[in-house]
Design a protein around this motif. Structure first.
Motif, PDB file in Angstrom:
ATOM      1  N   PHE A 329       0.833  -1.315   0.005  1.00 28.46           N
ATOM      2  CA  PHE A 329      -0.009  -0.040  -0.167  1.00 28.46           C
ATOM      3  C   PHE A 329       0.989   1.400  -0.223  1.00 28.46           C
ATOM      4  CE2 PHE A 329      -2.571   3.328   1.888  1.00 28.46           C
ATOM      5  CZ  PHE A 329      -3.839   3.221   1.512  1.00 28.46           C
ATOM      6  N   GLN A 330       1.910   1.193   0.917  1.00 27.36           N
ATOM      7  CA  GLN A 330       2.979   2.531   0.980  1.00 27.36           C
ATOM      8  C   GLN A 330       3.440   2.652  -0.364  1.00 27.36           C
ATOM      9  OE1 GLN A 330       5.317   1.399   4.360  1.00 27.36           O
ATOM     10  NE2 GLN A 330       3.447   1.504   5.803  1.00 27.36           N
ATOM     11  N   ILE A 331       4.063   1.763  -0.894  1.00 30.97           N
ATOM     12  CA  ILE A 331       4.659   1.501  -2.245  1.00 30.97           C
ATOM     13  C   ILE A 331       3.856   2.253  -3.244  1.00 30.97           C
ATOM     14  CG2 ILE A 331       5.989   0.530  -3.950  1.00 30.97           C
ATOM     15  CD1 ILE A 331       6.730  -1.618  -1.621  1.00 30.97           C
ATOM     16  N   SER A 332       2.585   1.701  -3.340  1.00 28.10           N
ATOM     17  CA  SER A 332       1.782   1.955  -4.556  1.00 28.10           C
ATOM     18  C   SER A 332       1.448   3.578  -4.214  1.00 28.10           C
ATOM     19  CB  SER A 332       0.395   1.003  -4.511  1.00 28.10           C
ATOM     20  OG  SER A 332       0.713  -0.324  -4.546  1.00 28.10           O
ATOM     21  N   LEU A 333       1.151   3.948  -3.029  1.00 28.97           N
ATOM     22  CA  LEU A 333       0.826   5.392  -2.950  1.00 28.97           C
ATOM     23  C   LEU A 333       2.000   6.410  -3.295  1.00 28.97           C
ATOM     24  CD1 LEU A 333      -1.377   7.084  -1.667  1.00 28.97           C
ATOM     25  CD2 LEU A 333      -0.421   7.051   0.394  1.00 28.97           C
ATOM     26  N   THR A 334       3.005   5.692  -2.987  1.00 27.83           N
ATOM     27  CA  THR A 334       4.209   6.773  -3.227  1.00 27.83           C
ATOM     28  C   THR A 334       4.477   7.048  -4.682  1.00 27.83           C
ATOM     29  OG1 THR A 334       5.468   6.015  -1.111  1.00 27.83           O
ATOM     30  CG2 THR A 334       6.726   6.908  -2.876  1.00 27.83           C
TER      31      THR A 334
END
Length: 457
Positions: A329-334
């Motif tokens: 989730f964090q990677i996708s958002l970044t």
């Protein structure tokens, strides 16, 4: 013994960040390379053929989406079942599922190729072709249809290779075909003066090479047990494959439906605007290809995490499943934030890569880019969440999340908004659908993750 083997498996013991890097990076590269087949063609066609050539590839794009949908239905469905069965220690069943999946990839590829070749003109009319674009679309699609069996085998087979813990080989299959395509495109288009036919021949040659590499893997390099008898499709395994592959397939089919409706909507309302019919079709084709780069990364993250999610869920390591989702989730958002800034700040520069056009062409492209792609920063969450649900066996939830953006929200909006706003209605439908889909995906994910406990569910 199965429990001991699972404890020793790196999917259960390795640090989550390292596992994601190991599986997601090759998956992202594979997805990017797959996108490059369309993007490289679009760039060289734009430079060598012009705006009508770009419009032709946009018209042909739904066929590519349908092929990808079929490949994901069988590839992700087989890979997800393989990981779940392997995690549960059922190795023989896992191998039989792979055998059925591989056989169906070949069968479906041949069937789709035959249908496209026999019904080429009616399909192009359905996809929204204009009289000026028709000859280019006939040449391009008529040739690339012969590569469809190899395209489907490569796209679906790479999921199985990755599930067999060979992500690097999976990446190499896609990369080899893309490099060949990139070398042959300028040679055939500019060197041999074959125009759009040259781009089509370059594409299918690359696809054939990639498909051969997939076949070689399962003949010589596979780690799983696979016999010729396992390649006879079995109904019960096919049902299991379809169950877990349906979410990804529906997402692609929805994209094809939306693309067809959007092409026809742009053709109709474009004729009533200052831009005409061909400028909107060409612009949206270019922007779709640019957005493919972003979506390829997001889907690659999801596909790279699927073996981690599936194996750990099958092995009962629910805390690791939860940790992997949060990190994805964090990677996708970044990544979404980075692409959002690029789309908002450099739309003209991005469109210029794909060839020249009139001032009206670039003006429409800039407006469309900035408005339609306004919610890019959260657009990676929906496909990532859909892949997560599929990986843990929540097929129905994966299907629901897959349907949200394209069918439930975007399709009605691109039909309704233009009635009141003309061609601008298509632009404003995009960010509204994207925002609503992200909210739904986050809501379902939070609900599901709350059920997870370190010792069970």
């Amino acid at each position: 013994m199965n429990e001991r083997r699972n404890i020793m498996n790196p999917l259960v013991t390795e640090r989550i960040e390292k596992l994601i890097a190991k599986f997601a990076i090759p998956a992202i590269i594979s997805m990017l390379v797959s996108s490059l087949y369309n993007i490289v063609d679009q760039i060289f066609i734009g430079q060598g053929v012009g705006m009508l050539g770009n419009a032709a590839t946009n018209i042909a794009f739904p066929i590519s989406i349908i092929c990808t949908a079929t490949a994901l239905l069988l590839g992700i469905g087989s890979a997800s079942n393989f990981n779940l069965k392997s995690g549960a220690g059922e190795s023989e069943e896992a191998s039989k599922i792979v055998g059925t999946g591989l056989a169906m990839l070949v069968i479906c590829g041949v069937i789709i190729a035959v249908v496209v070749l026999f019904f080429l003109d009616p399909l192009l009319q359905l996809f929204g072709v204009t009289p000026d674009v028709l000859p280019y679309a006939q040449d391009y699609t008529g040739i690339t249809a012969f590569g469809i069996p190899f395209l489907i085998l490569t796209t679906g087979g790479n999921h199985l290779i990755r599930a067999d813990s060979s992500p690097t080989y999976s990446m190499a299959c896609m990369l080899t075909g893309a490099i060949i395509n990139t070398i042959l495109d300028p040679l055939f288009i500019f060197g041999f003066h074959w125009g759009i036919k040259g781009a089509a021949w370059a594409t299918i040659i690359g696809q054939i090479i990639s498909g051969i590499l997939v076949i070689v893997y399962f003949l010589r390099f596979r780690k799983l047990e696979l016999s010729w008898s396992m390649l006879r499709p079995k109904g019960k395994y096919l049902r299991a494959i379809v169950s877990l592959g349906m979410a990804s397939c529906i997402n692609q089919i929805a994209m094809a439906i939306v693309q067809i409706v959007m092409n026809n909507t742009l053709r109709h309302y474009g004729a009533e605007s200052m831009y005409g019919t061909d400028i909107p079709l060409a612009c949206v084709g270019v922007i779709s290809k640019v957005n493919m780069v972003f979506m390829a990364i997001c889907i690659g993250i999801s596909q790279g995490c699927q073996p981690i999610w599936g194996f750990n869920y099958g092995a009962g390591q629910y805390d690791r499943v939860k940790q992997t989702y949060k990190k994805a989730f964090q990677i996708s958002l970044t990544i979404g934030i980075i692409f959002f800034l690029c789309f908002q700040l450099f739309p003209r520069q991005l469109v210029s890569i794909f060839g020249t056009g009139s001032e009206e062409y670039f003006r429409f492209a800039e407006r469309y880019f900035r408005i339609f792609m306004l919610m890019t920063f959260i657009n990676g969450i929906q496909p990532m969440s859909s892949g997560f649900f599929t990986s843990i066996g929540k097929a129905k939830l994966g299907i629901v999340v897959s349907l949200t953006r394209q069918i439930i929200f975007l399709l009605p909006l691109i039909l309704i908004f233009p009635l009141f706003m003309g061609i601008d209605g298509v632009m404003y439908a995009g960010p509204i659908a994207d925002g609503a889909a992200a909210v739904v995906a986050i809501g379902y994910s939070v609900r599901e993750l709350k059920k997870f406990r370190e010792d069970g569910i």
